[in-house]
Scaffold this motif. Structure first.
Motif, PDB file in Angstrom:
ATOM      1  N   VAL A 204       0.840  -1.204   0.000  1.00 42.67           N
ATOM      2  CA  VAL A 204       0.000   0.000   0.000  1.00 42.67           C
ATOM      3  C   VAL A 204       0.872   1.251   0.000  1.00 42.67           C
ATOM      4  O   VAL A 204       0.620   2.211  -0.749  1.00 42.67           O
ATOM      5  CB  VAL A 204      -0.946  -0.007   1.230  1.00 42.67           C
ATOM      6  CG1 VAL A 204      -1.650   1.342   1.366  1.00 42.67           C
ATOM      7  CG2 VAL A 204      -1.964  -1.131   1.103  1.00 42.67           C
ATOM      8  N   PHE A 205       1.904   1.260   0.825  1.00 35.35           N
ATOM      9  CA  PHE A 205       2.777   2.427   0.900  1.00 35.35           C
ATOM     10  C   PHE A 205       3.418   2.721  -0.452  1.00 35.35           C
ATOM     11  O   PHE A 205       3.348   3.855  -0.964  1.00 35.35           O
ATOM     12  CB  PHE A 205       3.862   2.202   1.958  1.00 35.35           C
ATOM     13  CG  PHE A 205       4.882   3.303   2.012  1.00 35.35           C
ATOM     14  CD1 PHE A 205       4.573   4.527   2.582  1.00 35.35           C
ATOM     15  CD2 PHE A 205       6.162   3.106   1.476  1.00 35.35           C
ATOM     16  CE1 PHE A 205       5.518   5.549   2.619  1.00 35.35           C
ATOM     17  CE2 PHE A 205       7.100   4.119   1.513  1.00 35.35           C
ATOM     18  CZ  PHE A 205       6.777   5.345   2.097  1.00 35.35           C
ATOM     19  N   PHE A 206       4.034   1.712  -1.059  1.00 30.41           N
ATOM     20  CA  PHE A 206       4.741   1.945  -2.317  1.00 30.41           C
ATOM     21  C   PHE A 206       3.788   2.211  -3.480  1.00 30.41           C
ATOM     22  O   PHE A 206       4.143   2.926  -4.422  1.00 30.41           O
ATOM     23  CB  PHE A 206       5.656   0.761  -2.632  1.00 30.41           C
ATOM     24  CG  PHE A 206       6.850   0.682  -1.732  1.00 30.41           C
ATOM     25  CD1 PHE A 206       7.834   1.650  -1.790  1.00 30.41           C
ATOM     26  CD2 PHE A 206       6.982  -0.351  -0.813  1.00 30.41           C
ATOM     27  CE1 PHE A 206       8.943   1.593  -0.956  1.00 30.41           C
ATOM     28  CE2 PHE A 206       8.084  -0.423   0.024  1.00 30.41           C
ATOM     29  CZ  PHE A 206       9.065   0.565  -0.047  1.00 30.41           C
ATOM     30  N   SER A 207       2.579   1.671  -3.419  1.00 29.71           N
ATOM     31  CA  SER A 207       1.628   1.911  -4.507  1.00 29.71           C
ATOM     32  C   SER A 207       1.144   3.358  -4.535  1.00 29.71           C
ATOM     33  O   SER A 207       0.731   3.857  -5.582  1.00 29.71           O
ATOM     34  CB  SER A 207       0.431   0.964  -4.383  1.00 29.71           C
ATOM     35  OG  SER A 207      -0.348   1.273  -3.234  1.00 29.71           O
ATOM     36  N   TYR A 208       1.206   4.035  -3.390  1.00 29.75           N
ATOM     37  CA  TYR A 208       0.786   5.439  -3.337  1.00 29.75           C
ATOM     38  C   TYR A 208       1.960   6.419  -3.403  1.00 29.75           C
ATOM     39  O   TYR A 208       1.761   7.595  -3.719  1.00 29.75           O
ATOM     40  CB  TYR A 208      -0.017   5.705  -2.056  1.00 29.75           C
ATOM     41  CG  TYR A 208      -1.452   5.258  -2.152  1.00 29.75           C
ATOM     42  CD1 TYR A 208      -2.430   6.094  -2.676  1.00 29.75           C
ATOM     43  CD2 TYR A 208      -1.831   3.980  -1.749  1.00 29.75           C
ATOM     44  CE1 TYR A 208      -3.751   5.690  -2.782  1.00 29.75           C
ATOM     45  CE2 TYR A 208      -3.143   3.550  -1.848  1.00 29.75           C
ATOM     46  CZ  TYR A 208      -4.105   4.409  -2.366  1.00 29.75           C
ATOM     47  OH  TYR A 208      -5.414   3.986  -2.476  1.00 29.75           O
ATOM     48  N   ILE A 209       3.152   5.957  -3.101  1.00 28.39           N
ATOM     49  CA  ILE A 209       4.316   6.836  -3.099  1.00 28.39           C
ATOM     50  C   ILE A 209       5.048   6.842  -4.436  1.00 28.39           C
ATOM     51  O   ILE A 209       5.416   7.901  -4.965  1.00 28.39           O
ATOM     52  CB  ILE A 209       5.299   6.434  -1.972  1.00 28.39           C
ATOM     53  CG1 ILE A 209       4.743   6.866  -0.627  1.00 28.39           C
ATOM     54  CG2 ILE A 209       6.680   7.035  -2.183  1.00 28.39           C
ATOM     55  CD1 ILE A 209       4.688   8.382  -0.434  1.00 28.39           C
ATOM     56  N   LEU A 210       5.253   5.671  -5.012  1.00 27.35           N
ATOM     57  CA  LEU A 210       6.106   5.568  -6.188  1.00 27.35           C
ATOM     58  C   LEU A 210       5.575   6.262  -7.448  1.00 27.35           C
ATOM     59  O   LEU A 210       6.375   6.853  -8.185  1.00 27.35           O
ATOM     60  CB  LEU A 210       6.404   4.095  -6.495  1.00 27.35           C
ATOM     61  CG  LEU A 210       7.319   3.384  -5.494  1.00 27.35           C
ATOM     62  CD1 LEU A 210       7.564   1.949  -5.927  1.00 27.35           C
ATOM     63  CD2 LEU A 210       8.643   4.116  -5.351  1.00 27.35           C
ATOM     64  N   PRO A 211       4.266   6.214  -7.771  1.00 24.79           N
ATOM     65  CA  PRO A 211       3.826   6.809  -9.044  1.00 24.79           C
ATOM     66  C   PRO A 211       4.254   8.263  -9.221  1.00 24.79           C
ATOM     67  O   PRO A 211       4.648   8.669 -10.316  1.00 24.79           O
ATOM     68  CB  PRO A 211       2.299   6.667  -8.977  1.00 24.79           C
ATOM     69  CG  PRO A 211       2.083   5.458  -8.128  1.00 24.79           C
ATOM     70  CD  PRO A 211       3.159   5.512  -7.091  1.00 24.79           C
ATOM     71  N   HIS A 212       4.172   9.059  -8.180  1.00 31.95           N
ATOM     72  CA  HIS A 212       4.584  10.467  -8.280  1.00 31.95           C
ATOM     73  C   HIS A 212       5.881  10.743  -7.536  1.00 31.95           C
ATOM     74  O   HIS A 212       6.621  11.657  -7.883  1.00 31.95           O
ATOM     75  CB  HIS A 212       3.496  11.369  -7.694  1.00 31.95           C
ATOM     76  CG  HIS A 212       3.341  11.214  -6.208  1.00 31.95           C
ATOM     77  ND1 HIS A 212       2.551  10.217  -5.650  1.00 31.95           N
ATOM     78  CD2 HIS A 212       3.892  11.896  -5.163  1.00 31.95           C
ATOM     79  CE1 HIS A 212       2.624  10.317  -4.325  1.00 31.95           C
ATOM     80  NE2 HIS A 212       3.423  11.320  -4.009  1.00 31.95           N
ATOM     81  N   GLY A 213       6.154   9.939  -6.492  1.00 35.23           N
ATOM     82  CA  GLY A 213       7.257  10.237  -5.597  1.00 35.23           C
ATOM     83  C   GLY A 213       8.625  10.133  -6.234  1.00 35.23           C
ATOM     84  O   GLY A 213       9.540  10.896  -5.898  1.00 35.23           O
ATOM     85  N   ILE A 214       8.807   9.214  -7.178  1.00 30.10           N
ATOM     86  CA  ILE A 214      10.131   9.063  -7.782  1.00 30.10           C
ATOM     87  C   ILE A 214      10.526  10.320  -8.564  1.00 30.10           C
ATOM     88  O   ILE A 214      11.711  10.673  -8.619  1.00 30.10           O
ATOM     89  CB  ILE A 214      10.198   7.815  -8.682  1.00 30.10           C
ATOM     90  CG1 ILE A 214       9.053   7.804  -9.690  1.00 30.10           C
ATOM     91  CG2 ILE A 214      10.194   6.551  -7.858  1.00 30.10           C
ATOM     92  CD1 ILE A 214       9.100   6.621 -10.648  1.00 30.10           C
ATOM     93  N   LEU A 215       9.549  11.027  -9.139  1.00 30.47           N
ATOM     94  CA  LEU A 215       9.857  12.272  -9.844  1.00 30.47           C
ATOM     95  C   LEU A 215       9.907  13.445  -8.873  1.00 30.47           C
ATOM     96  O   LEU A 215      10.799  14.301  -8.957  1.00 30.47           O
ATOM     97  CB  LEU A 215       8.825  12.529 -10.938  1.00 30.47           C
ATOM     98  CG  LEU A 215       9.027  13.804 -11.767  1.00 30.47           C
ATOM     99  CD1 LEU A 215      10.398  13.784 -12.450  1.00 30.47           C
ATOM    100  CD2 LEU A 215       7.917  13.957 -12.808  1.00 30.47           C
ATOM    101  N   GLU A 216       8.960  13.481  -7.954  1.00 30.30           N
ATOM    102  CA  GLU A 216       8.896  14.573  -6.985  1.00 30.30           C
ATOM    103  C   GLU A 216      10.159  14.626  -6.130  1.00 30.30           C
ATOM    104  O   GLU A 216      10.766  15.697  -5.950  1.00 30.30           O
ATOM    105  CB  GLU A 216       7.669  14.387  -6.100  1.00 30.30           C
ATOM    106  CG  GLU A 216       7.476  15.450  -5.039  1.00 30.30           C
ATOM    107  CD  GLU A 216       6.237  15.149  -4.215  1.00 30.30           C
ATOM    108  OE1 GLU A 216       5.157  15.652  -4.578  1.00 30.30           O
ATOM    109  OE2 GLU A 216       6.343  14.402  -3.219  1.00 30.30           O
ATOM    110  N   LEU A 217      10.577  13.485  -5.611  1.00 36.30           N
ATOM    111  CA  LEU A 217      11.773  13.443  -4.778  1.00 36.30           C
ATOM    112  C   LEU A 217      13.030  13.715  -5.598  1.00 36.30           C
ATOM    113  O   LEU A 217      13.975  14.336  -5.102  1.00 36.30           O
ATOM    114  CB  LEU A 217      11.886  12.087  -4.084  1.00 36.30           C
ATOM    115  CG  LEU A 217      10.818  11.800  -3.018  1.00 36.30           C
ATOM    116  CD1 LEU A 217      10.956  10.387  -2.480  1.00 36.30           C
ATOM    117  CD2 LEU A 217      10.921  12.807  -1.871  1.00 36.30           C
TER     118      LEU A 217
END
Length: 322
Positions: A204-217
């Protein structure tokens, strides 16, 4: 008195400066008038000091110098093209080492923080109740991405992240601020991941973080790395003076700060529309990864290309200092 005698020549120089193209004789006339007006300006300043007439002649000479040097006048489209095809990518490419270091620092702190919390779940109960942690992992964390309209949420995320990136860039000279922001955000991400993993699931954590987080971070890694690089450049300027290092680094920081607005706009759209969507998780992560790879290819292609073109021009042009 001088103004009455030279007024027609000044006007003629102004007319020549306003022309789009000059013939051979007109170029000679422009050069002759430029010298004459420069002499007139020296006379005026020696006798009367600075006044409205001398200010007018100074502006006129500046226009004439630009005309004689053939400096191109860039239109809006050319300025935008130059920024995206040259200035922004080369500013990021030159600091790729510091950006990689910022990425490594963030990931290290996030992993240490996450595993520390995950392996010591009882410590969480000292600061938060079990019900609040359960509610965060199963409701707050998930609903955060969908409780507001996508357009409003994207705009809010974009402005917040752009402000954070600008802060890291603007206060990079301190050396402390970029590092502090990276470490504090890494610790927060690690803790959130541990809480969601303990009270819900890592998927659940990675499914909500990774789609946008890899670019945002990644945008924050760029801001942190480039911001900290200014501190190092001023601390150890090499063959440049510290003032030169600050000036050159400051220009580069402005390019990066403005360019990251568009990277974070991309990340904000992903967070507002893609992350809470009903698409399969693998597809959402693939889209986010594609966007990140597209930006990496952009920086690599245009940045490395411009760096090679400018390498010879910049070599050896430093002011020696004691």
């Amino acid at each position: 008195m001088l103004e009455k005698l030279r007024k027609d020549q000044w006007r003629r120089l102004e007319v020549l400066c306003a022309k789009r193209k000059l013939s051979g004789p007109q170029c000679d006339e422009l050069t002759h008038l430029y010298r004459q007006v420069a002499a007139d300006l020296s006379l005026l300043q020696a006798e009367y000091g600075d006044n409205d007439t001398s200010a007018y002649l100074s502006n006129l000479l500046q226009m004439a110098r630009s005309k004689m040097s053939g400096a191109p006048k860039l239109n809006f489209f050319e300025l935008v093209s130059r920024f995206f095809l040259k200035d922004f990518p080369i500013a990021v490419w030159r600091e790729r080492g510091w950006i990689i270091a910022a990425t490594g620092l963030f990931l290290l702190v996030a992993l240490v923080s996450g595993f520390h919390v995950y392996l010591n779940p009882d410590a969480l109960l000292l600061t938060s109740s079990k019900d609040s942690l359960d509610r965060y992992a199963n409701e707050s964390f998930i609903n955060y991405y969908s409780e507001h309209a996508a357009s409003l949420f994207s705009t809010q995320v974009w402005t917040n992240n752009a402000w954070l990136a600008a802060l890291m860039v603007a206060l990079g000279l301190t050396g402390f601020v970029p590092v502090y922001i990276l470490i504090s955000n890494a610790a927060a991400v690690g803790r959130a991941g541990a809480v969601v993993s303990l009270y819900n699931s890592p998927e659940v954590f990675f499914s909500y973080i990774l789609p946008h987080g890899i670019l945002e971070l990644s945008a924050l890694f760029i801001a942190g790395g480039v911001g900290f690089s200014l501190f190092v450049k001023v601390l150890m300027p090499g063959r440049k003076t510290r003032l030169q290092a600050l000036g050159d680094g400051g220009k580069q920081l402005l390019m990066v700060a403005f360019g990251l607005v568009f990277v974070l706009l991309n990340a904000g759209i992903l967070e507002g529309y893609l992350t809470p969507s009903a698409l399969p998780v693998w597809l959402k992560i693939s889209i986010g990864t594609f966007c990140l790879l597209a930006w990496i290819v952009y920086f690599w292609f245009f940045g490395s290309r411009q760096a090679q073109l400018l390498a010879e021009d910049e070599h050896g042009y430093y002011q020696p200092t004691a």
